[in-house]
Design an enzyme around this catalytic site. Structure first.
Site: not given
Lengths: 246, 201
Positions: A112, A164
């Site tokens: 991230y 995801h």
């Protein structure tokens, strides 16, 4: 005819057996962050039955394309290019137009773009990891991105999140507010994940799994995944003559 | 019945700030500004301008630094900024919705808003002025709904249909803000002796 507040129909009670319980010790962070006392139930008032609505003028030209919305001009994010698309409907199968969908995710390596993510996988200079769309008049949406990677996380000693995409949805009422995650068909990590494991109903994980959709793949560009989202339905009044719905 | 099943909830995870308040999270340039940031009103708004501040505490008393709170409320006349609002248009200078990260090292969330008017309950009784709040963070498996009420509204609160439904006086008080130097303080406790009342809306 004058409309009054009784014409704003309350939502059907949420099926809490379908959602994860607050306290789910397999997902350790929930232990200190879960209410232990009962929720207070009541019939929706206007407060819950109404909600904010966002216009299409909110959207920038690349908000729906995570492969370029953070990239240098002429560049694009690294990874398997995918389209995610589907319908947002209510529980009666009726499309929800104007629903704002915000999405965020790791890059194709599982990292991230966040100061607290210290995973070894490299940051992609051309990938930010967030985007948004608003459903059209039929409740349809699509966005383009790269398929996120799996990544390790601190829970048990060897837990990895399945690939995801996080998503947040606004429907027409504040009681419909929902945040959830989309998983990808065929990913063997889904069954191993303690966060997926918070879902009490075996069908629930299936409802969160996007299907590979070769019919809508764009040749030599991106594979497609179909993912429909269902928001809570409203109660209808007995004298409504409907051809469809409840 | 043939009803479709609602998409199940999952935690917003540790990086909900990337999705909800990306500019605040350091992800600059994707959007011009974070959705729901800044004052919930424009110049010329009707009503009393107020500031709300609070923390979200976990069961150990530690404030959450990775949470997001959303506020939804009526304008000064008790009208919602929603196409479903049946009683007429709301104040065009008032947005009605705000979003705040829990910020900094102390995890404070903030809303710059106005004091809402009264809104009818589903049976027509008037509710006390209140602000609906929705809370998500890592470890919260399904977003939590609660409400903030105003401490000075003694009569309205005493007759509020939702507050009256909460039997235990100590629990009812978890929904009341504290007013201090013109700021409403509203701390949310996810569990423990002071656990906030959460709502199954």
């Amino acid at each position: 005819m004058m409309r009054n507040y009784n014409d704003v129909h309350p939502f059907i009670p949420r099926d809490l057996d379908l959602h994860p319980p607050s306290y789910a010790p397999g997902y350790k962070t929930s232990v200190l962050r879960s209410p232990r006392l009962s929720l207070v139930s009541f019939t929706n008032s206007l407060t819950e039955a109404t909600g904010p609505v966002f216009g299409h003028d909110l959207l920038g030209p690349n908000d729906h394309d995570l492969t370029v919305n953070y990239a240098e001009p002429g560049e694009s994010a690294i990874g398997e290019r995918i389209i995610v698309h589907g319908y947002v409907t209510d529980a009666h199968g009726k499309g929800v137009p104007g629903a704002l969908l915000e999405v965020w995710q790791a890059n194709s390596g599982g990292r991230y773009r966040h100061i607290r993510d210290g995973y070894l996988a490299p940051l992609d200079p051309n990938f930010g990891g967030c985007g948004r769309v608003i459903t059209d008049e039929n409740g349809y949406y699509w966005y383009r991105t790269v398929r996120p990677g799996a990544y390790p996380w601190p829970n048990r000693a060897n837990d990895w999140r399945p690939a995801h995409i996080h998503f947040s949805v606004f429907g027409s009422g504040f009681a419909q507010r929902l945040i959830s995650q989309l998983y990808f068909e065929g990913d063997p990590m889904i069954g191993l994940c303690p966060i997926v494991g918070t879902l009490p109903d075996p069908e629930a994980a299936d409802l969160l799994t996007a299907r590979l959709d070769m019919d809508n793949t764009i040749p030599f560009d991106a594979r497609a995944y179909r993912f429909d989202i269902v928001l809570r339905g409203r109660r209808s009044t007995p004298f409504e003559n409907k051809l469809e719905g409840n | 019945m043939g009803r479709l099943r609602e998409t199940p909830s999952q935690t917003a995870g540790p990086y909900v700030h990337i999705g909800a308040v990306p500019t605040f999270a350091g992800l600059k340039g994707v959007y011009p500004e974070d959705l729901g940031s800044g004052p919930m009103y424009e110049e010329g708004v009707k009503g009393e301008r107020i500031t709300i501040k609070g923390h979200i505490f976990d069961g150990s008393g530690t404030p959450l630094l990775d949470g997001v709170v959303e506020a939804w409320q009526a304008d000064a006349d008790g009208i919602y900024n929603s196409p479903l609002e049946p009683r007429g248009p709301s104040d065009p200078k008032f947005r009605g919705w705000g979003r705040s990260a829990t910020m900094g090292t102390d995890g404070v969330f903030t809303f710059e808003t106005i004091k809402p008017g009264r809104v009818p309950w589903h049976d027509g009784r008037m509710q006390a002025p209140h602000i609906a709040l929705w809370i998500v963070a890592r470890g919260i498996n399904i977003g939590l709904h609660t409400r903030m009420y105003f401490p000075e509204e003694l009569d309205a609160n005493a007759n509020d249909p939702l507050l009256s439904r909460i039997e235990q006086k100590v629990r009812r008080e978890t929904l009341l803000a504290e007013e201090k130097n013109g700021v409403y303080l509203f701390d949310i406790h996810l569990q423990g002796n002071d656990e906030t009342v959460f709502l199954d809306v």
